[in-house]
Design an enzyme around this catalytic site. Structure first.
Site, PDB file in Angstrom:
ATOM      1  N   TYR A 142      -1.051   8.270  -2.771  1.00 56.20           N
ATOM      2  CA  TYR A 142      -1.122   7.894  -4.183  1.00 56.20           C
ATOM      3  C   TYR A 142      -2.346   8.525  -4.868  1.00 56.20           C
ATOM      4  O   TYR A 142      -2.322   8.810  -6.051  1.00 56.20           O
ATOM      5  CB  TYR A 142      -1.265   6.371  -4.307  1.00 56.20           C
ATOM      6  CG  TYR A 142       0.015   5.572  -4.269  1.00 56.20           C
ATOM      7  CD1 TYR A 142       1.217   6.125  -3.848  1.00 56.20           C
ATOM      8  CD2 TYR A 142       0.008   4.229  -4.659  1.00 56.20           C
ATOM      9  CE1 TYR A 142       2.375   5.367  -3.806  1.00 56.20           C
ATOM     10  CE2 TYR A 142       1.159   3.462  -4.637  1.00 56.20           C
ATOM     11  CZ  TYR A 142       2.342   4.032  -4.203  1.00 56.20           C
ATOM     12  OH  TYR A 142       3.475   3.272  -4.178  1.00 56.20           O
ATOM     13  N   GLY A 143      -3.413   8.670  -4.086  1.00 57.34           N
ATOM     14  CA  GLY A 143      -4.728   8.963  -4.668  1.00 57.34           C
ATOM     15  C   GLY A 143      -4.883  10.305  -5.342  1.00 57.34           C
ATOM     16  O   GLY A 143      -5.853  10.534  -6.052  1.00 57.34           O
ATOM     17  N   ASP A 203       0.884  -1.173   0.000  1.00 57.66           N
ATOM     18  CA  ASP A 203       0.000   0.000   0.000  1.00 57.66           C
ATOM     19  C   ASP A 203       0.919   1.220   0.000  1.00 57.66           C
ATOM     20  O   ASP A 203       2.138   1.087   0.135  1.00 57.66           O
ATOM     21  CB  ASP A 203      -0.886  -0.018   1.262  1.00 57.66           C
ATOM     22  CG  ASP A 203      -1.813   1.187   1.329  1.00 57.66           C
ATOM     23  OD1 ASP A 203      -2.403   1.545   0.298  1.00 57.66           O
ATOM     24  OD2 ASP A 203      -1.941   1.797   2.414  1.00 57.66           O
ATOM     25  N   SER A 204       0.315   2.408  -0.096  1.00 57.70           N
ATOM     26  CA  SER A 204       1.126   3.620   0.020  1.00 57.70           C
ATOM     27  C   SER A 204       1.573   3.832   1.473  1.00 57.70           C
ATOM     28  O   SER A 204       2.592   4.467   1.714  1.00 57.70           O
ATOM     29  CB  SER A 204       0.311   4.833  -0.448  1.00 57.70           C
ATOM     30  OG  SER A 204      -0.841   4.969   0.366  1.00 57.70           O
ATOM     31  N   CYS A 221      -4.256  -1.945  -1.893  1.00 56.50           N
ATOM     32  CA  CYS A 221      -4.404  -0.532  -2.228  1.00 56.50           C
ATOM     33  C   CYS A 221      -5.391  -0.439  -3.388  1.00 56.50           C
ATOM     34  O   CYS A 221      -5.137  -0.991  -4.463  1.00 56.50           O
ATOM     35  CB  CYS A 221      -3.033   0.015  -2.628  1.00 56.50           C
ATOM     36  SG  CYS A 221      -3.067   1.685  -3.287  1.00 56.50           S
ATOM     37  N   ASN A 222      -6.510   0.237  -3.151  1.00 52.40           N
ATOM     38  CA  ASN A 222      -7.526   0.373  -4.212  1.00 52.40           C
ATOM     39  C   ASN A 222      -7.005   1.187  -5.384  1.00 52.40           C
ATOM     40  O   ASN A 222      -7.299   0.897  -6.543  1.00 52.40           O
ATOM     41  CB  ASN A 222      -8.766   1.077  -3.655  1.00 52.40           C
ATOM     42  CG  ASN A 222      -9.523   0.208  -2.681  1.00 52.40           C
ATOM     43  OD1 ASN A 222     -10.539  -0.389  -3.038  1.00 52.40           O
ATOM     44  ND2 ASN A 222      -9.055   0.116  -1.457  1.00 52.40           N
ATOM     45  N   THR A 223      -6.241   2.243  -5.076  1.00 49.67           N
ATOM     46  CA  THR A 223      -5.743   3.125  -6.131  1.00 49.67           C
ATOM     47  C   THR A 223      -4.840   2.343  -7.085  1.00 49.67           C
ATOM     48  O   THR A 223      -4.961   2.458  -8.315  1.00 49.67           O
ATOM     49  CB  THR A 223      -4.983   4.319  -5.497  1.00 49.67           C
ATOM     50  OG1 THR A 223      -5.794   4.870  -4.449  1.00 49.67           O
ATOM     51  CG2 THR A 223      -4.679   5.382  -6.512  1.00 49.67           C
ATOM     52  N   GLU A 261      -2.822   9.132   8.054  1.00 50.55           N
ATOM     53  CA  GLU A 261      -1.358   9.051   8.159  1.00 50.55           C
ATOM     54  C   GLU A 261      -0.803  10.036   9.194  1.00 50.55           C
ATOM     55  O   GLU A 261       0.272   9.833   9.726  1.00 50.55           O
ATOM     56  CB  GLU A 261      -0.705   9.276   6.786  1.00 50.55           C
ATOM     57  CG  GLU A 261      -0.987   8.156   5.770  1.00 50.55           C
ATOM     58  CD  GLU A 261      -0.212   6.858   6.044  1.00 50.55           C
ATOM     59  OE1 GLU A 261       0.818   6.906   6.740  1.00 50.55           O
ATOM     60  OE2 GLU A 261      -0.661   5.798   5.550  1.00 50.55           O
ATOM     61  N   CYS A 316     -10.957   2.529  -0.254  1.00 50.30           N
ATOM     62  CA  CYS A 316      -9.539   2.829  -0.006  1.00 50.30           C
ATOM     63  C   CYS A 316      -9.199   2.060   1.260  1.00 50.30           C
ATOM     64  O   CYS A 316      -9.980   2.085   2.230  1.00 50.30           O
ATOM     65  CB  CYS A 316      -9.344   4.327   0.216  1.00 50.30           C
ATOM     66  SG  CYS A 316      -7.697   4.760   0.850  1.00 50.30           S
ATOM     67  N   THR A 317      -8.067   1.374   1.266  1.00 49.34           N
ATOM     68  CA  THR A 317      -7.763   0.511   2.416  1.00 49.34           C
ATOM     69  C   THR A 317      -7.489   1.302   3.699  1.00 49.34           C
ATOM     70  O   THR A 317      -7.506   0.737   4.786  1.00 49.34           O
ATOM     71  CB  THR A 317      -6.566  -0.419   2.108  1.00 49.34           C
ATOM     72  OG1 THR A 317      -5.474   0.383   1.618  1.00 49.34           O
ATOM     73  CG2 THR A 317      -6.944  -1.466   1.080  1.00 49.34           C
ATOM     74  N   HIS A 318      -7.267   2.606   3.565  1.00 47.96           N
ATOM     75  CA  HIS A 318      -7.132   3.431   4.777  1.00 47.96           C
ATOM     76  C   HIS A 318      -8.483   3.627   5.479  1.00 47.96           C
ATOM     77  O   HIS A 318      -8.515   3.917   6.674  1.00 47.96           O
ATOM     78  CB  HIS A 318      -6.582   4.821   4.429  1.00 47.96           C
ATOM     79  CG  HIS A 318      -5.102   4.877   4.196  1.00 47.96           C
ATOM     80  ND1 HIS A 318      -4.499   4.381   3.061  1.00 47.96           N
ATOM     81  CD2 HIS A 318      -4.093   5.397   4.954  1.00 47.96           C
ATOM     82  CE1 HIS A 318      -3.199   4.597   3.134  1.00 47.96           C
ATOM     83  NE2 HIS A 318      -2.912   5.205   4.269  1.00 47.96           N
TER      84      HIS A 318
HETATM   85  N1  DGL Z   1      -4.761   2.983   0.680  1.00 52.14           N
HETATM   86  C1  DGL Z   1      -4.674   3.223  -0.713  1.00 52.14           C
HETATM   87  C2  DGL Z   1      -5.960   2.950  -1.427  1.00 52.14           C
HETATM   88  O1  DGL Z   1      -6.580   1.964  -1.084  1.00 52.14           O
HETATM   89  C3  DGL Z   1      -3.896   4.446  -1.162  1.00 52.14           C
HETATM   90  C4  DGL Z   1      -4.327   5.741  -0.613  1.00 52.14           C
HETATM   91  C5  DGL Z   1      -3.424   6.894  -1.038  1.00 52.14           C
HETATM   92  O2  DGL Z   1      -2.212   6.789  -0.878  1.00 52.14           O
HETATM   93  O3  DGL Z   1      -3.981   7.891  -1.533  1.00 52.14           O
HETATM   94  O4  DGL Z   1      -6.365   3.588  -2.346  1.00 52.14           O
END
Ligand code: DGL
Length: 279
Positions: free
Chosen positions: A46-47, A14-15, A77-79, A154, A186-188
Site C-alpha cells: 500500500y505504502g 493490513d495489506s 496498518c499505519n498507511t 513479504e 508500519c506494522t510490518h
Molecule cells: N503494514 C502496513 C503499514 O503499516 C502497510 C504496508 C504496505 O503495504 O506498504 O503501513
C-alpha cells in the site's frame, strides 16, 4: 456478563502479514476475543500507492468487514490509518481504532528525539509528525521513508544480508540525529526487529504501536460493554491474493499453519464471484 454483541469478532486488516504484529498483541492482551483477519495481499504494498487508491481500498475492506458483522475494527496498518481514518470515521458507524495516535502517544511518553520509519505514503502524510507535535511541541521528529522493507518481509527475506544493508542505510540519518526513540511506523517493521535491533544504538527505545492500540481497544470494549467473557473462536484468516502463500509465510509468526480463505472484493482485478480456501 457477555452480551450477544460481545461474542462477535474484532475485524483487523493490513495489506499483508504486517497486521500479524497486532494480532499477536490481541492474543496476549485480549485472549477471549475472536478475530477476523484480512490481508489485502493481491494489492500490497500500500505504502507506494496514491492516497486516493488507499482510501478506496480501505472503504472496500471496511464495507466487507461490516458485512461480516464484526463488533469493532482495528486498522492494523499505519498507511491506512494515516490516509483513511477521516473517511472511515465519517462513513462507518462502528468503533474503529488506528495505530497512529497510540504509537505517537507511546513515543512522547518515552523520549524527545523521535525517529519514525514508515512507508512512503505514511511518511508523506506527516501523520506521526503532526500527532507527536500536537501532544508535545518540544519533541523533535525525523521521518524516514523505507519503501524496500514491506516487499522484503513479504518475500520472507528478513535475514537476507541485503535486508541488513538497506536497514543500515535507512537508520543512518536517524542515528546521526541521536534519536532516543524509534517508532516502527508500519506494522510490518516489528517483524524486522531482529535486524533493526542489531543496528540501533543501545540507548534507542523502539516503539511498536501495536502494543498500545490493543490496550486502547481493550479499554474501548470495556466502556462499550463489548468484551467477550467466553472462549475465543479460532481466528478467521482471509486474503485477496493466494491463500497458500499467506499461510506459508505467516506460520513462522503464528506457530501453526493457519486455514486461509480467499475473498473477492469488488475491485480487486480478476475477482470472480466464487470462493476458494486452503487448510
Ligand atoms: N503494514 C502496513 C503499514 O503499516 C502497510 C504496508 C504496505 O503495504 O506498504 O503501513
Amino acid at each position: 456478563m457477555t452480551t450477544d454483541s460481545g461474542q462477535k469478532r474484532i475485524g483487523i486488516f493490513d495489506s499483508g502479514v504486517g497486521g500479524l504484529t497486532v494480532l499477536t498483541q490481541l492474543y496476549q492482551q485480549l485472549p477471549n476475543e475472536s478475530i477476523l483477519y484480512f490481508g489485502d495481499t493481491a494489492r500490497l504494498p500500500y505504502g507506494t500507492r496514491a492516497a486516493s487508491e488507499i482510501v478506496h481500498f480501505v472503504r472496500e475492506i471496511m464495507t466487507w468487514l461490516v458485512e461480516q458483522d464484526v463488533k469493532m475494527v482495528i486498522m492494523a496498518c499505519n498507511t491506512s490509518s494515516a490516509l483513511a481514518m477521516e473517511m472511515v470515521q465519517a462513513e462507518f458507524d462502528i468503533p474503529v481504532l488506528g495505530v497512529i495516535l497510540p504509537g505517537a502517544q507511546a513515543a512522547v511518553q518515552q523520549g524527545k528525539r523521535i525517529g519514525v520509519i514508515a512507508t512512503p505514503a505514511t511518511a508523506a502524510s506527516n501523520a506521526y509528525r503532526n500527532a507527536i507535535l500536537e501532544m508535545d511541541a518540544d519533541c523533535r521528529v525525523w521521518q524516514i521513508s523505507c519503501p524496500a522493507f514491506v516487499p522484503l518481509v513479504e518475500q520472507n527475506r528478513i535475514h537476507d544480508p541485503y535486508t541488513y544493508e538497506v536497514a543500515r542505510e535507512y537508520l543512518a540519518p536517524l542515528i546521526q540525529q541521536h534519536i532516543d526513540t524509534l517508532i516502527y511506523g508500519c506494522t510490518h517493521y516489528p517483524l524486522l526487529a531482529p535486524v533493526l535491533g542489531s543496528l540501533l544504538p543501545a540507548g534507542v527505545k523502539p516503539i511498536d504501536p501495536a502494543v498500545r492500540v490493543v490496550a486502547a481497544a481493550a479499554r474501548e470494549l470495556e466502556v462499550l460493554g463489548l468484551r467477550n467473557s467466553g472462549a475465543a473462536l479460532p481466528t478467521r484468516f482471509c486474503v485477496s491474493g493466494p491463500p497458500q502463500q499467506f499461510a506459508d509465510l505467516s506460520v513462522q509468526w503464528l506457530g501453526c499453519t493457519p486455514a486461509v480463505e480467499k475473498i473477492f472484493l469488488p475491485t480487486v482485478v480478476g475477482s470472480p464471484v466464487s470462493l476458494e480456501s486452503v487448510e
